[in-house]
Design an enzyme around this catalytic site. Structure first.
Site, PDB file in Angstrom:
ATOM      1  N   ASN A 105       0.859  -1.184   0.000  1.00  0.00           N
ATOM      2  CA  ASN A 105       0.000   0.000   0.000  1.00  0.00           C
ATOM      3  C   ASN A 105       0.900   1.241   0.000  1.00  0.00           C
ATOM      4  O   ASN A 105       1.676   1.448   0.936  1.00  0.00           O
ATOM      5  CB  ASN A 105      -0.901  -0.027   1.248  1.00  0.00           C
ATOM      6  CG  ASN A 105      -1.828   1.169   1.304  1.00  0.00           C
ATOM      7  OD1 ASN A 105      -1.405   2.296   1.064  1.00  0.00           O
ATOM      8  ND2 ASN A 105      -3.084   0.939   1.631  1.00  0.00           N
ATOM      9  N   ASP A 163      -0.066   4.481  -0.230  1.00  0.00           N
ATOM     10  CA  ASP A 163      -0.756   5.736   0.122  1.00  0.00           C
ATOM     11  C   ASP A 163       0.158   6.727   0.831  1.00  0.00           C
ATOM     12  O   ASP A 163       0.085   7.938   0.597  1.00  0.00           O
ATOM     13  CB  ASP A 163      -1.936   5.461   1.076  1.00  0.00           C
ATOM     14  CG  ASP A 163      -3.066   4.722   0.392  1.00  0.00           C
ATOM     15  OD1 ASP A 163      -3.073   4.649  -0.846  1.00  0.00           O
ATOM     16  OD2 ASP A 163      -3.930   4.192   1.119  1.00  0.00           O
ATOM     17  N   HIS A 164       0.997   6.218   1.727  1.00  0.00           N
ATOM     18  CA  HIS A 164       1.779   7.151   2.541  1.00  0.00           C
ATOM     19  C   HIS A 164       2.906   7.828   1.782  1.00  0.00           C
ATOM     20  O   HIS A 164       3.443   8.833   2.235  1.00  0.00           O
ATOM     21  CB  HIS A 164       2.281   6.459   3.810  1.00  0.00           C
ATOM     22  CG  HIS A 164       1.143   6.167   4.739  1.00  0.00           C
ATOM     23  ND1 HIS A 164       0.232   7.124   5.125  1.00  0.00           N
ATOM     24  CD2 HIS A 164       0.737   5.018   5.323  1.00  0.00           C
ATOM     25  CE1 HIS A 164      -0.678   6.591   5.902  1.00  0.00           C
ATOM     26  NE2 HIS A 164      -0.393   5.309   6.045  1.00  0.00           N
ATOM     27  N   ARG A 199       3.717  18.716   1.185  1.00  0.00           N
ATOM     28  CA  ARG A 199       4.455  19.840   0.599  1.00  0.00           C
ATOM     29  C   ARG A 199       3.833  20.377  -0.690  1.00  0.00           C
ATOM     30  O   ARG A 199       3.879  21.575  -0.961  1.00  0.00           O
ATOM     31  CB  ARG A 199       5.912  19.397   0.346  1.00  0.00           C
ATOM     32  CG  ARG A 199       6.783  20.353  -0.456  1.00  0.00           C
ATOM     33  CD  ARG A 199       6.908  21.736   0.190  1.00  0.00           C
ATOM     34  NE  ARG A 199       7.524  21.692   1.490  1.00  0.00           N
ATOM     35  CZ  ARG A 199       8.827  21.855   1.726  1.00  0.00           C
ATOM     36  NH1 ARG A 199       9.655  22.060   0.722  1.00  0.00           N
ATOM     37  NH2 ARG A 199       9.280  21.810   2.961  1.00  0.00           N
ATOM     38  N   HIS A 210      -5.471   3.753  -2.061  1.00  0.00           N
ATOM     39  CA  HIS A 210      -6.811   4.099  -1.597  1.00  0.00           C
ATOM     40  C   HIS A 210      -7.139   5.501  -2.088  1.00  0.00           C
ATOM     41  O   HIS A 210      -6.471   6.465  -1.711  1.00  0.00           O
ATOM     42  CB  HIS A 210      -6.795   4.047  -0.056  1.00  0.00           C
ATOM     43  CG  HIS A 210      -8.129   4.264   0.588  1.00  0.00           C
ATOM     44  ND1 HIS A 210      -8.313   4.092   1.935  1.00  0.00           N
ATOM     45  CD2 HIS A 210      -9.328   4.632   0.097  1.00  0.00           C
ATOM     46  CE1 HIS A 210      -9.582   4.342   2.242  1.00  0.00           C
ATOM     47  NE2 HIS A 210     -10.214   4.680   1.149  1.00  0.00           N
ATOM     48  N   ARG A 214      -9.315   8.138  -1.455  1.00  0.00           N
ATOM     49  CA  ARG A 214     -10.306   8.550  -0.446  1.00  0.00           C
ATOM     50  C   ARG A 214     -11.180   9.664  -0.998  1.00  0.00           C
ATOM     51  O   ARG A 214     -10.737  10.460  -1.834  1.00  0.00           O
ATOM     52  CB  ARG A 214      -9.601   9.030   0.821  1.00  0.00           C
ATOM     53  CG  ARG A 214      -8.849   7.931   1.561  1.00  0.00           C
ATOM     54  CD  ARG A 214      -8.311   8.457   2.882  1.00  0.00           C
ATOM     55  NE  ARG A 214      -9.389   8.694   3.811  1.00  0.00           N
ATOM     56  CZ  ARG A 214      -9.693   7.889   4.847  1.00  0.00           C
ATOM     57  NH1 ARG A 214      -8.976   6.821   5.088  1.00  0.00           N
ATOM     58  NH2 ARG A 214     -10.703   8.173   5.620  1.00  0.00           N
ATOM     59  N   ARG A 235      -7.050  12.907   0.528  1.00  0.00           N
ATOM     60  CA  ARG A 235      -5.984  13.401   1.408  1.00  0.00           C
ATOM     61  C   ARG A 235      -4.595  12.910   0.997  1.00  0.00           C
ATOM     62  O   ARG A 235      -3.612  13.542   1.311  1.00  0.00           O
ATOM     63  CB  ARG A 235      -6.250  13.027   2.866  1.00  0.00           C
ATOM     64  CG  ARG A 235      -6.122  11.555   3.150  1.00  0.00           C
ATOM     65  CD  ARG A 235      -6.226  11.271   4.621  1.00  0.00           C
ATOM     66  NE  ARG A 235      -7.560  11.555   5.128  1.00  0.00           N
ATOM     67  CZ  ARG A 235      -8.042  11.000   6.229  1.00  0.00           C
ATOM     68  NH1 ARG A 235      -7.303  10.170   6.940  1.00  0.00           N
ATOM     69  NH2 ARG A 235      -9.265  11.278   6.635  1.00  0.00           N
ATOM     70  N   HIS A 236      -4.523  11.763   0.316  1.00  0.00           N
ATOM     71  CA  HIS A 236      -3.199  11.342  -0.173  1.00  0.00           C
ATOM     72  C   HIS A 236      -3.215  11.077  -1.677  1.00  0.00           C
ATOM     73  O   HIS A 236      -2.738  11.886  -2.443  1.00  0.00           O
ATOM     74  CB  HIS A 236      -2.595  10.191   0.644  1.00  0.00           C
ATOM     75  CG  HIS A 236      -3.542   9.151   1.164  1.00  0.00           C
ATOM     76  ND1 HIS A 236      -4.406   8.457   0.351  1.00  0.00           N
ATOM     77  CD2 HIS A 236      -3.742   8.672   2.421  1.00  0.00           C
ATOM     78  CE1 HIS A 236      -5.094   7.592   1.083  1.00  0.00           C
ATOM     79  NE2 HIS A 236      -4.729   7.699   2.348  1.00  0.00           N
ATOM     80  N   GLU A 245      -8.407   0.514  -3.179  1.00  0.00           N
ATOM     81  CA  GLU A 245      -9.258   0.566  -1.979  1.00  0.00           C
ATOM     82  C   GLU A 245     -10.193   1.753  -2.130  1.00  0.00           C
ATOM     83  O   GLU A 245      -9.762   2.842  -2.527  1.00  0.00           O
ATOM     84  CB  GLU A 245      -8.409   0.793  -0.734  1.00  0.00           C
ATOM     85  CG  GLU A 245      -7.664  -0.420  -0.284  1.00  0.00           C
ATOM     86  CD  GLU A 245      -6.837  -0.115   0.951  1.00  0.00           C
ATOM     87  OE1 GLU A 245      -6.984   0.963   1.557  1.00  0.00           O
ATOM     88  OE2 GLU A 245      -6.022  -0.962   1.292  1.00  0.00           O
ATOM     89  N   THR A 254      -6.750   6.653   9.623  1.00  0.00           N
ATOM     90  CA  THR A 254      -6.666   5.606   8.615  1.00  0.00           C
ATOM     91  C   THR A 254      -7.960   4.798   8.733  1.00  0.00           C
ATOM     92  O   THR A 254      -8.789   5.093   9.579  1.00  0.00           O
ATOM     93  CB  THR A 254      -5.406   4.736   8.837  1.00  0.00           C
ATOM     94  OG1 THR A 254      -5.394   3.669   7.887  1.00  0.00           O
ATOM     95  CG2 THR A 254      -5.352   4.151  10.237  1.00  0.00           C
ATOM     96  N   THR A 255      -8.140   3.793   7.873  1.00  0.00           N
ATOM     97  CA  THR A 255      -9.385   3.017   7.916  1.00  0.00           C
ATOM     98  C   THR A 255      -9.477   2.317   9.272  1.00  0.00           C
ATOM     99  O   THR A 255      -8.669   1.463   9.585  1.00  0.00           O
ATOM    100  CB  THR A 255      -9.393   1.981   6.775  1.00  0.00           C
ATOM    101  OG1 THR A 255      -8.960   2.611   5.588  1.00  0.00           O
ATOM    102  CG2 THR A 255     -10.773   1.406   6.583  1.00  0.00           C
ATOM    103  N   GLU A 311     -11.020  -9.146   2.861  1.00  0.00           N
ATOM    104  CA  GLU A 311      -9.742  -8.800   3.481  1.00  0.00           C
ATOM    105  C   GLU A 311     -10.009  -8.696   4.972  1.00  0.00           C
ATOM    106  O   GLU A 311     -10.795  -7.846   5.418  1.00  0.00           O
ATOM    107  CB  GLU A 311      -9.188  -7.471   2.938  1.00  0.00           C
ATOM    108  CG  GLU A 311      -7.853  -7.112   3.610  1.00  0.00           C
ATOM    109  CD  GLU A 311      -7.122  -5.969   2.937  1.00  0.00           C
ATOM    110  OE1 GLU A 311      -7.221  -5.832   1.700  1.00  0.00           O
ATOM    111  OE2 GLU A 311      -6.449  -5.209   3.666  1.00  0.00           O
ATOM    112  N   HIS A 322      -3.758  -4.369   7.557  1.00  0.00           N
ATOM    113  CA  HIS A 322      -3.872  -3.251   8.496  1.00  0.00           C
ATOM    114  C   HIS A 322      -3.017  -3.490   9.736  1.00  0.00           C
ATOM    115  O   HIS A 322      -3.264  -4.428  10.483  1.00  0.00           O
ATOM    116  CB  HIS A 322      -5.312  -2.974   8.933  1.00  0.00           C
ATOM    117  CG  HIS A 322      -5.501  -1.555   9.350  1.00  0.00           C
ATOM    118  ND1 HIS A 322      -6.021  -0.594   8.517  1.00  0.00           N
ATOM    119  CD2 HIS A 322      -5.173  -0.929  10.484  1.00  0.00           C
ATOM    120  CE1 HIS A 322      -6.027   0.556   9.128  1.00  0.00           C
ATOM    121  NE2 HIS A 322      -5.512   0.386  10.323  1.00  0.00           N
ATOM    122  N   GLY A 323      -2.034  -2.640   9.882  1.00  0.00           N
ATOM    123  CA  GLY A 323      -1.189  -2.704  11.079  1.00  0.00           C
ATOM    124  C   GLY A 323      -0.164  -3.832  11.073  1.00  0.00           C
ATOM    125  O   GLY A 323       0.496  -4.072  12.083  1.00  0.00           O
ATOM    126  N   GLY A 367       1.212  -1.388   4.319  1.00  0.00           N
ATOM    127  CA  GLY A 367       1.599  -0.044   3.898  1.00  0.00           C
ATOM    128  C   GLY A 367       2.508   0.662   4.871  1.00  0.00           C
ATOM    129  O   GLY A 367       3.711   0.802   4.651  1.00  0.00           O
TER     130      GLY A 367
END
Ligand code: PXP
Length: 248
Positions: free
Chosen positions: A12, A14-15, A23, A52, A54, A58-59, A79, A109-110, A160, A201-202, A223
């Protein structure tokens, strides 16, 4: 054991876009570039790329998703919330698979899984649209028997399993065992109902070895821990490269 030997990794990214948006928000391009990141992940052996889109953007931005579709050679997993605007974009992008997730604007996050049982009709409608367009469907759910059963009724190809609670309780022995057991039994139930099972997740470099006790897993979507690790292992090189330029 055979299932586990074939376990796939979807990264993932996204980050990567989160850092860019910090920036370059509102601009056409900026660094770090999630497209470049996707290509690096693939050449490092990842079996798929997850992003994802969203509703609040946001990303990941729309252009990122369209570009990812052009360059990703493994599998693109989009996603998304089951929202009309995003459904229309997905039908245009045609990722290999969509993973439907709940979305709350204020969450970092989700946070939770989908309540498939309560949104059965709307999810079935979107599942059909996606499948008709040749896109597979996964539902992001908590390891809860009612949600697994409802997911099978929706007719999705995958679920998932949300591993967030497992990850959160990882350092507490009894809770960890309980969370692991929930994941194990949800995976078995899903398999019996003909669903393929992913998880995410996590997940990180510490908890992965325990998570692997869950049977029937096809793919893990990871991710935050991978992008975080990349910062740490890459920072020395980045500083050295800058110092070299300053000395020239
Ligand atoms: N799977 C789903 C459905 C997610 O929403 C997320 C977070 O975006 C992940 C996997 C990856 O979670 P993490 O970033 O904690 O590895």
């Amino acid at each position: 054991m055979k299932d586990q030997a074939m376990l796939k990794l979807g990264v993932n990214i996204d980050h990567v876009a989160t850092v860019r948006e910090a920036r370059y928000r509102g601009r056409e391009r900026g660094e770090p570039d999630p497209i470049e990141a996707a290509l690096i992940c693939e050449s490092a052996g990842a079996h798929g790329i997850t992003a994802h889109l969203r509703e609040d953007r946001r990303h990941m931005q729309d252009r990122d998703i369209f570009q990812l579709r052009e360059v990703v050679k493994t599998r693109l997993n989009l996603e998304m919330a089951n929202a009309p605007e995003i459904v229309n974009i997905a039908l245009k992008v045609k990722p290999d698979i969509v993973c439907l997730v709940p979305e709350r604007r204020k969450e970092v996050t989700t946070e939770g899984g989908l309540d498939v049982a309560s949104h059965w009709l709307a999810l079935t409608d979107t599942r059909k649209k996606m499948n008709d367009a040749g896109i597979e469907v996964s539902l992001f759910i908590a390891p809860d028997p009612a949600q697994v059963e409802a997911s099978a009724k929706v007719g999705s190809q995958f679920i998932e399993l949300h591993t967030g609670s497992f990850a959160e309780h990882f350092n507490r022995k009894h809770e960890r065992a309980h969370e692991l057991e929930r994941l194990v039994s949800a995976a078995k139930q899903a398999r019996e109902l003909g669903l393929q099972v992913n998880a995410g997740h996590g997940l990180n470099y510490q908890n992965l070895h325990v998570l692997r006790q869950v049977p029937h897993l096809v793919e893990l979507n990871i991710g935050h821990s991978i992008i975080s690790r990349a910062v740490v292992v890459g920072l020395a090189t980045a500083v050295q490269e800058m110092l070299l330029l300053m000395r020239e």
